[in-house]
Design an enzyme around this catalytic site. Structure first.
Site, mmCIF file in Angstrom:
data_model
loop_
_atom_site.group_PDB
_atom_site.id
_atom_site.type_symbol
_atom_site.label_atom_id
_atom_site.label_comp_id
_atom_site.label_asym_id
_atom_site.label_seq_id
_atom_site.Cartn_x
_atom_site.Cartn_y
_atom_site.Cartn_z
ATOM 1 C CG ASP A 8 -1.969 -1.131 1.160
ATOM 2 O OD1 ASP A 8 -1.879 -1.987 0.268
ATOM 3 O OD2 ASP A 8 -2.848 -1.165 2.041
ATOM 4 C CE LYS A 106 -4.044 -4.295 1.013
ATOM 5 N NZ LYS A 106 -4.753 -3.293 1.830
ATOM 6 C CB CYS A 151 -2.084 -2.932 5.137
ATOM 7 S SG CYS A 151 -3.831 -2.427 5.026
#
Ligand code: VGL
Ligand code: ZN
Length: 203
Positions: A8, A106, A151
């Protein structure tokens, strides 16, 4: 084979973004420096529809930081972030995206969040990352990115549980730190679960 997982590294997680991670842009240089050393580089990308259930804006009376239930699991509510196709969802402009072999998106299901690159938070839906790594005979993962306490933490937990050897590059991660110390506690939990922690100069 050893693969690198970039978690990310997106505009909305930068200090100028919608869900700012302090010093988040510092991970870009670490990622760029290490990518050439890996035969396979996979980047995860948080990729939410505007109506995502983790956005406080989609719940009357709720505020970011509130804890609710989503997909049967506890969910922190966030500001709107990484909305599909918006600039905030793009990778940081200085990230060397030409070195990325695969992008795993995602968080597209509005009814459940997906912190981990492997599974949604309800652990029922698979992103396909595990299969991709298996097809490439990957057994060792080197992981860095944003955010340490969400994450990265979830991706490392699943990677260890799936049997990969996992190294986390500490200087390539930064934390949201909703509570002071969350990032450090996340690193300690990753180590306790069996991940190795290293700096980019040690690897
Ligand atoms: C993340 C909160 C919400 C992350 C993503 O990338 O760590 N955190 N969505
Ligand atoms: Zn998100």
């Amino acid at each position: 084979m050893r693969a690198m997982i970039l978690v990310d590294i997106q505009n909305d997680f930068m200090p100028f973004g919608a869900l700012p991670v302090g010093d988040g842009d510092a991970v870009v240089a670490v990622a760029n420096a290490l990518m050439p050393r890996f035969g396979l580089v996979v980047a995860t990308q948080d990729w939410h529809p505007a109506e995502h259930g983790s956005f406080a804006s989609n719940r009357p009376g709720a505020a970011p930081g509130d804890i609710v239930e989503l997909g049967g699991v506890a969910q922190v509510l966030w500001p709107d972030h990484c909305v599909q196709t918006t600039p905030g969802a793009s990778f940081h402009s200085a990230l060397d995206v030409a070195r990325i072999d695969h992008v795993v998106r995602k968080g597209a299901d509005p009814g459940v969040d997906s912190y981990s690159g492997f599974f949604d938070n309800d652990h029922r839906t698979d992103t396909g990352l595990g299969d991709l790594l298996a097809r490439n005979a990957v057994d060792e993962l080197v992981i860095l990115g944003l955010a340490t306490d969400y994450c990265v933490r979830a991706t490392v937990r699943d990677a260890v549980a799936l049997g990969f050897g996992v190294t986390v590059i500490t200087d390539g991660c930064r934390a949201v730190d909703v509570e002071a110390g969350d990032g450090e506690r996340a690193f300690a939990a990753m180590r306790a679960e069996g991940a190795r922690l290293m700096t980019s100069s040690e690897i």
